[in-house]
Design a protein around this motif. Structure first.
Motif, short mmCIF file in Angstrom:
data_model
loop_
_atom_site.label_atom_id
_atom_site.label_comp_id
_atom_site.label_asym_id
_atom_site.label_seq_id
_atom_site.Cartn_x
_atom_site.Cartn_y
_atom_site.Cartn_z
N ILE A 1 -0.02 -11.15 -3.89
CA ILE A 1 -0.95 -10.60 -2.88
C ILE A 1 -0.23 -10.43 -1.55
N ASN A 2 0.48 -11.47 -1.12
CA ASN A 2 1.20 -11.41 0.15
C ASN A 2 2.28 -10.33 0.13
N THR A 3 2.99 -10.21 -0.98
CA THR A 3 4.06 -9.22 -1.07
C THR A 3 3.51 -7.81 -1.03
N VAL A 4 2.37 -7.58 -1.69
CA VAL A 4 1.75 -6.25 -1.68
C VAL A 4 1.43 -5.84 -0.25
N VAL A 5 0.80 -6.75 0.52
CA VAL A 5 0.39 -6.41 1.88
C VAL A 5 1.58 -6.37 2.83
N ASP A 6 2.46 -7.36 2.73
CA ASP A 6 3.57 -7.46 3.68
C ASP A 6 4.70 -6.47 3.39
N THR A 7 4.93 -6.17 2.12
CA THR A 7 6.10 -5.39 1.74
C THR A 7 5.75 -4.01 1.19
N ASP A 8 4.97 -3.98 0.10
CA ASP A 8 4.69 -2.70 -0.55
C ASP A 8 3.98 -1.73 0.38
N LEU A 9 2.93 -2.21 1.05
CA LEU A 9 2.18 -1.32 1.94
C LEU A 9 3.00 -0.98 3.18
N ALA A 10 3.95 -1.85 3.51
CA ALA A 10 4.84 -1.53 4.63
C ALA A 10 5.73 -0.34 4.29
N TYR A 11 6.21 -0.31 3.04
CA TYR A 11 7.02 0.83 2.59
C TYR A 11 6.20 2.11 2.57
N ILE A 12 4.95 1.99 2.13
CA ILE A 12 4.16 3.16 1.80
C ILE A 12 3.31 3.67 2.96
N SER A 13 2.74 2.76 3.74
CA SER A 13 1.80 3.16 4.78
C SER A 13 2.30 2.85 6.19
N SER A 14 3.58 2.58 6.31
CA SER A 14 4.20 2.30 7.61
C SER A 14 3.51 1.14 8.34
N TYR A 15 3.19 0.10 7.57
CA TYR A 15 2.61 -1.10 8.18
C TYR A 15 3.66 -1.79 9.04
N ASN A 16 3.21 -2.41 10.11
CA ASN A 16 4.05 -3.37 10.82
C ASN A 16 3.42 -4.75 10.66
N ALA A 17 4.04 -5.77 11.23
CA ALA A 17 3.54 -7.13 11.06
C ALA A 17 2.11 -7.27 11.55
N GLY A 18 1.80 -6.61 12.66
CA GLY A 18 0.45 -6.69 13.20
C GLY A 18 -0.58 -6.06 12.29
N THR A 19 -0.22 -4.92 11.70
CA THR A 19 -1.13 -4.25 10.77
C THR A 19 -1.36 -5.10 9.54
N ALA A 20 -0.29 -5.67 8.99
CA ALA A 20 -0.40 -6.52 7.81
C ALA A 20 -1.32 -7.70 8.07
N ALA A 21 -1.22 -8.30 9.26
CA ALA A 21 -2.06 -9.44 9.60
C ALA A 21 -3.53 -9.03 9.63
N LYS A 22 -3.82 -7.84 10.19
CA LYS A 22 -5.20 -7.36 10.24
C LYS A 22 -5.74 -7.07 8.85
N VAL A 23 -4.89 -6.49 7.99
CA VAL A 23 -5.32 -6.19 6.62
C VAL A 23 -5.61 -7.48 5.86
N LYS A 24 -4.81 -8.51 6.08
CA LYS A 24 -5.08 -9.80 5.43
C LYS A 24 -6.41 -10.40 5.89
N LEU B 1 -7.88 -12.63 -9.14
CA LEU B 1 -7.83 -12.65 -7.68
C LEU B 1 -8.95 -13.52 -7.11
N SER B 2 -10.10 -13.49 -7.77
CA SER B 2 -11.23 -14.32 -7.33
C SER B 2 -10.85 -15.79 -7.34
N PHE B 3 -10.16 -16.23 -8.39
CA PHE B 3 -9.76 -17.63 -8.48
C PHE B 3 -8.62 -17.94 -7.52
N ALA B 4 -7.76 -16.96 -7.25
CA ALA B 4 -6.66 -17.19 -6.32
C ALA B 4 -7.17 -17.41 -4.90
N ILE B 5 -8.27 -16.74 -4.56
CA ILE B 5 -8.79 -16.80 -3.19
C ILE B 5 -9.89 -17.84 -3.04
N ASN B 6 -10.62 -18.09 -4.13
CA ASN B 6 -11.73 -19.05 -4.10
C ASN B 6 -11.65 -19.89 -5.36
#
Length: 397
Positions: free
Chosen positions: A219-242, A311-316
């Motif tokens: 989950i963290n890698t998808v938001v921090d890395t994959d979406l950074a490659y694809i959607s030009s996320y920066n650290a601030g954007t990734a934090a908001k998405v999380k 994912l439900s069990f990973a988060i809750n």
């Protein structure tokens, strides 16, 4: 080039053919350019390496596997690598995680146009729109999506039982016959419970106790890395998405109040909707639109779900059982290629059928007047009439 060949040969040593994902038989492997998308951990790399080892090499076809984040590409580009491989007699180039390569679409286009005798097979993140890169690939690439495991595939990979898949029409008309065939060989309910918590991704074979932590890492890698490659996320954007994902996960499935979420997180309403669809593309969320609505990224989702029950069990640690049932059914229907909508009554509308989800005592009173309907009931091994076991929807692919 020898460095890449040695790297490939090392990987192939550990590749077996005792379990193959359903998609392997559905891909037209003769296409000149093939794209395979899917969530992290779904088995895209293994699928490509199986094709290389047990199809190409056995047929004496020269194939080369590379991964786009290999140190080789610090000094070499993709087009030159493809050219060198072709000049050495290469016939197929397999590129893993192509989204990690800068200018990926332009170089794939140049390879396709400049090396017409070289076949290219590549994998990419689910979130990558391979038709909307800087170069138009729409006329060149045939794209396939590899989702997580179905319940049927989980049983096969767990070495519990090997069963065929069935269409939704099969389940509607023959569910009692099909379920009786399954339960004559196994007791499905205990395995279904395990599947819901830690069986969606093939990585469960590496150890069930470590599955949760690996899923959190994904989950963290998808938001921090994959979406950074694809959607030009920066650290601030990734934090908001999380933070957005955290808000959604607390209540999913639910009907989102975009204005309320926007005020809570300090993100514009348009950006909230944009991030929701990005998380959908990345296979973190599933969305549901109301029956009769057209599918458009500009539309506010009518209901939000986590993409799969794991994912439900990973988060809750103790997710709601009703939410798990709905999440599972929507996931399996979508992964089997169905368009699913939210009906006025009931939980899902698919192929003209209204489906209501519940426990073993679920009655049809809510959907009796909705035309064709099915009751997907948990905690039963076999059904009757319009009532069928929830687990059986895990045999759709």
């Amino acid at each position: 080039m020898q460095l890449l060949i040695d790297f490939q040969d090392s990987l192939l040593l550990g590749i077996k053919e005792d379990f193959k994902r359903f998609l392997k038989e559905k891909i037209n492997w003769k296409q000149r350019m093939i794209g395979i998308k899917g969530p992290r951990g779904a088995g895209k790399t293994t699928l490509m390496l199986q094709h290389l080892k047990f199809t190409l090499q056995k047929s004496h076809v020269n194939g080369l596997y590379v991964t786009a984040d290999h140190p080789w590409f610090y000094k070499n580009n993709l087009l030159d690598t493809a050219m060198d491989w072709f000049q050495q007699g290469g016939q197929v180039l397999l590129i893993d995680e192509v989204h990690k390569y800068p200018n990926w679409s332009r170089e794939l286009k140049n390879i396709y146009d400049g090396l017409p005798q070289l076949q290219v097979i590549f994998s990419a993140s689910s979130a990558l729109d391979i038709y909307r890169g800087e170069s138009d690939l729409s006329r060149r690439v045939i794209s396939y999506t590899l989702p997580g495991l179905s319940f049927r595939e989980y049983l096969k990979l767990s070495e519990v039982g090997d069963f065929p898949s069935f269409s939704l029409e099969d389940l509607q008309k023959r569910h009692r016959e099909i379920s009786q065939e399954v339960i004559s060989k196994i007791r499905p309910l205990p395995y279904f419970e395990k599947y819901l918590s830690r069986g969606y991704l093939p990585i469960f074979v590496e150890g069930e106790n470590e599955y949760g932590s690996k899923l959190e890492h994904i989950i963290n890698t998808v938001v921090d890395t994959d979406l950074a490659y694809i959607s030009s996320y920066n650290a601030g954007t990734a934090a908001k998405v999380k933070k957005l994902l955290g808000v959604i996960a607390e209540s999913a499935p639910f009907k989102p109040n975009i204005a309320s979420i926007s005020a809570k997180l300090g993100i514009s309403r348009d950006r909230i909707v944009e991030h929701i669809y990005q998380l959908k593309d990345a296979k973190i969320l599933n969305i549901l639109l109301a029956q009769g609505k057209g599918v458009s990224r500009l539309q506010k989702p009518d209901k939000l779900y986590l993409e799969n029950t794991n994912l439900s069990f990973a988060i809750n640690s103790s997710p709601d059982i009703g939410a798990l049932r709905e999440t599972f059914l929507l996931n399996q229907l979508l992964n089997a290629g169905h368009e699913v909508f939210e009906p006025k009554k009931g939980d899902f509308w698919v192929n003209g059928i209204t489906i209501e989800v519940g426990g073993k005592n679920k009655s049809p009173k809510q959907v009796l007047n909705e035309g064709e309907y099915l009751i997907a009931s948990d905690e039963i091994e076999s059904g009757w009439g319009a009532k069928l076991p929830l687990w059986l929807f895990g045999f759709l692919y």
